[in-house]
Design a protein around this motif. Structure first.
Motif, PDB file in Angstrom:
ATOM      1  N   GLY A 141       0.814  -1.220   0.000  1.00  0.00           N
ATOM      2  CA  GLY A 141       0.000   0.000   0.000  1.00  0.00           C
ATOM      3  C   GLY A 141       0.843   1.263   0.000  1.00  0.00           C
ATOM      4  O   GLY A 141       0.382   2.318   0.408  1.00  0.00           O
ATOM      5  N   VAL A 142       2.092   1.173  -0.487  1.00  0.00           N
ATOM      6  CA  VAL A 142       3.000   2.319  -0.515  1.00  0.00           C
ATOM      7  C   VAL A 142       3.265   2.677  -1.986  1.00  0.00           C
ATOM      8  O   VAL A 142       3.613   1.807  -2.784  1.00  0.00           O
ATOM      9  N   TRP A 143       3.071   3.968  -2.306  1.00  0.00           N
ATOM     10  CA  TRP A 143       3.412   4.447  -3.641  1.00  0.00           C
ATOM     11  C   TRP A 143       4.914   4.613  -3.708  1.00  0.00           C
ATOM     12  O   TRP A 143       5.528   5.193  -2.812  1.00  0.00           O
ATOM     13  N   ARG A 144       5.554   4.117  -4.774  1.00  0.00           N
ATOM     14  CA  ARG A 144       7.005   4.216  -4.942  1.00  0.00           C
ATOM     15  C   ARG A 144       7.315   4.788  -6.316  1.00  0.00           C
ATOM     16  O   ARG A 144       6.623   4.487  -7.289  1.00  0.00           O
ATOM     17  N   ALA A 145       8.369   5.616  -6.385  1.00  0.00           N
ATOM     18  CA  ALA A 145       8.765   6.241  -7.643  1.00  0.00           C
ATOM     19  C   ALA A 145      10.228   6.655  -7.568  1.00  0.00           C
ATOM     20  O   ALA A 145      10.851   6.578  -6.497  1.00  0.00           O
ATOM     21  N   THR A 146      10.749   7.102  -8.694  1.00  0.00           N
ATOM     22  CA  THR A 146      12.050   7.757  -8.704  1.00  0.00           C
ATOM     23  C   THR A 146      11.779   9.239  -8.887  1.00  0.00           C
ATOM     24  O   THR A 146      10.798   9.629  -9.540  1.00  0.00           O
TER      25      THR A 146
END
Length: 103
Positions: A76-81
């Motif tokens: 449930g965690v949004w991840r990005a660079t």
């Protein structure tokens, strides 16, 4: 006389129900839906209600630019660079609204 007794009992029950509902709701929740302060244990796993657009906006509001590859993981965690102050890195946004840089 019987009608008065029934009416009195009905009024008593209605007043009791109204009184029981007028209490202040409990605020002892340990993991609020949206955190107003940064949680040092972030990112916190949990059901995330942010849309992709909201997640990107929150990350950008935290000072990150060039947000790319935004994905919601199985925790449930949004991840990005993204980059901040010219330095690229991996960022995350949890359900509480905490934006963190991966260590």
């Amino acid at each position: 006389m019987k009608k008065i007794a029934i009416l009195s009992a009905g009024l008593f029950l209605a007043a009791s129900a109204a009184f029981a509902q007028s209490g202040t709701p409990s605020t002892s929740q340990t993991t609020p839906a949206v955190n107003t302060e940064h949680n040092p244990g972030a990112p916190v796993a949990g059901k995330n209600s942010f849309t992709e657009a909201q997640a990107k906006s929150r990350i950008e509001e935290a000072g990150y630019k060039d947000v790319a590859g935004l994905k919601l993981d199985d925790q449930g965690v949004w991840r990005a660079t993204a980059s901040k102050d010219g330095k690229p890195g991996d960022v995350s946004l949890d359900f509480q609204g905490n934006v963190t840089l991966a260590k």
